[in-house]
Motif scaffolding. Structure first.
Motif, mmCIF file in Angstrom:
data_model
loop_
_atom_site.group_PDB
_atom_site.id
_atom_site.type_symbol
_atom_site.label_atom_id
_atom_site.label_comp_id
_atom_site.label_asym_id
_atom_site.label_seq_id
_atom_site.Cartn_x
_atom_site.Cartn_y
_atom_site.Cartn_z
ATOM 1 N N PRO A 293 0.794 -1.223 0.000
ATOM 2 C CA PRO A 293 0.000 0.000 0.000
ATOM 3 C C PRO A 293 0.830 1.278 0.000
ATOM 4 N N SER A 294 2.152 1.168 0.034
ATOM 5 C CA SER A 294 2.972 2.367 0.218
ATOM 6 C C SER A 294 3.531 2.951 -1.077
ATOM 7 N N THR A 295 3.592 2.163 -2.152
ATOM 8 C CA THR A 295 4.213 2.658 -3.384
ATOM 9 C C THR A 295 3.246 3.061 -4.499
ATOM 10 N N PRO A 296 2.002 2.548 -4.569
ATOM 11 C CA PRO A 296 1.108 2.984 -5.649
ATOM 12 C C PRO A 296 0.664 4.435 -5.471
ATOM 13 N N THR A 297 0.281 5.062 -6.587
ATOM 14 C CA THR A 297 -0.424 6.340 -6.494
ATOM 15 C C THR A 297 -1.847 6.041 -6.046
#
Length: 418
Positions: A293-297
């Motif tokens: 959950p930390s890297t997608p826009t």
């Protein structure tokens, strides 16, 4: 001054960890309400008993043996009762209270076990289920956790992290693992009476309380912020605070995307806006984003959640056609979409020298988790079936397991056997 700064960061990170753990613990209430809403009224008391008892068993078994298996050094240190900012055998000092780490880990164990509860609902013996919970939370889950988050080699053969496996908050480690255990139980248990017609047609068995199921979904949605947000492991710096905010934002976006996509898919497939599919769509979106959950826009998170929402509808329909009876759709939501979540990680977090994941590493990791948990669970369920039996009798199933297993009904004024 430096010591004061460390103490402040230590306190803030510990407090954040504990609050997130409390949110994840609240997910136990979400599972209980969701499952109580999706089973028939004559089976409500037993499903509630299973959910509250499995939480207690999970906490106890993980404390006694599970934490030690999953994290040998941390487990030994925790059980010794030592406090402070260091861990024996670990070079770096802890940045939060070690007991907070145990608490956060133990509510994850309970979440994995909660997934099993709904899939085997309405026909499993209560004490057989609780006996399985002992093995699942004390051994099966900690072993696969040791190979993944614990960083140990799988049976001494290979290390998943070195192969490019990454699972930020547990799409595979928690959710797919719970679904694998559930699938093994469902295959040995068989479908509910009346679920499939004489010609193999699928017959609907509606849940008793859709408002309760909807409330359970909202509770799970809220608790998931602790599930994913707490997995950042810290918040007392600008970098970590920003990471937490992104994780919260993406978690919420994925759930919304999943619900919308599932609702539209259900309308197109069935001609109706199916509430149960919408609820499972939201949960599927949450499972899909949990692995990273930390890297997608935020747009990517929404699309990932939407992919999970579409997939879960097709999965539920397909499993029904295969006569795999899952009253709440847990295997589809947590297993099938859990695999999707793992495979989405390299899209936004590809493997580099600094970390990330590869598609091959994710596939190997998924196969390791599923293979171990499914096989170990199948053996455990099989032993329980041989020794004490895992399914209630036909008459007890018809009358409802509430009376036979628990001796009381959730809705005594309204319950009618059917």
């Amino acid at each position: 001054m430096e010591n004061t700064t460390f103490e402040l960061a230590y306190a803030l990170d510990t407090f954040y960890f504990l609050v997130c753990g409390a949110l994840v613990m609240w997910m136990a209430a979400g599972f209980a309400m969701l499952e109580a809403g999706l089973v028939r009224s004559k089976n409500t008391t037993e499903i509630l008993t299973k959910n509250v008892a499995l939480f207690a068993i999970s906490c106890t078994m993980y404390m006694v043996v599970g934490y030690m298996i999953m994290y040998p050094e941390l487990g030994a240190w925790f059980l010794s009762g030592i406090t402070g900012d260091g861990v024996a055998g670990v070079d770096e000092p802890a940045t939060y209270a070690p007991s907070a780490d145990f608490y956060f880990q133990v509510v994850f164990v309970a979440t994995a076990m909660s997934i099993v509860s709904g899939a085997v609902a309405e026909r499993m013996k209560l004490w057989a289920f609780l006996a399985f919970a002992v093995v699942m939370t004390g051994f099966i889950y900690p072993m696969e956790g040791r190979w993944t988050w614990g960083g140990e080699a799988v049976f001494g053969l290979y290390t998943l992290g070195d192969l490019g496996f990454s699972d930020f908050a547990g799409s595979g480690i928690v959710h797919m693992a719970g679904a694998a255990a559930a699938l093994a139980g469902v295959l040995l248990l068989g479908p509910r009476k009346g679920k499939y017609g004489p010609n193999g047609e699928v017959l609907a068995i509606p849940g008793a309380n859709l408002p309760l199921a909807t409330l359970g979904t909202f509770i799970l949605w809220m608790g998931w912020f602790g599930f994913n947000g707490g997995s950042v492991l810290a918040t007392a710096s600008v970098e970590n605070a920003n990471a937490v905010a992104v994780v919260f934002m993406n978690t919420n976006a994925a759930a919304a995307g999943g619900l919308i996509a599932a609702l539209i898919t259900a309308q197109l497939m069935f001609g109706k806006a199916d509430l149960t599919m919408a609820l499972n769509g939201a949960l599927a979106g949450l499972v899909a984003i949990t692995a990273e959950p930390s890297t997608p826009t935020v747009l990517q998170a929404t699309l990932f959640g939407a992919a999970g929402g579409v997939l879960v509808v097709f999965s539920i329909v397909t499993l029904d056609k295969l006569k795999i009876d899952d009253p709440v759709g847990a295997i589809s939501v947590h297993g099938v979409v859990g695999l999707l979540g793992l495979l989405l990680v390299p899209v936004t977090n590809p493997l580099t020298e600094d970390g990330g994941a590869s598609f091959s590493g994710q596939l190997i990791g998924a196969a390791t988790i599923f293979g171990w948990v499914f096989a170990a669970s199948l053996v455990t369920w099989g032993v329980l079936k041989t020794v004490i039996g895992i399914r209630v009798g036909e008459e007890e199933e018809y009358e409802g397991v509430d009376i036979g297993e628990c001796g009381l009904e959730a809705y005594p004024e309204f319950t009618q056997a059917r």
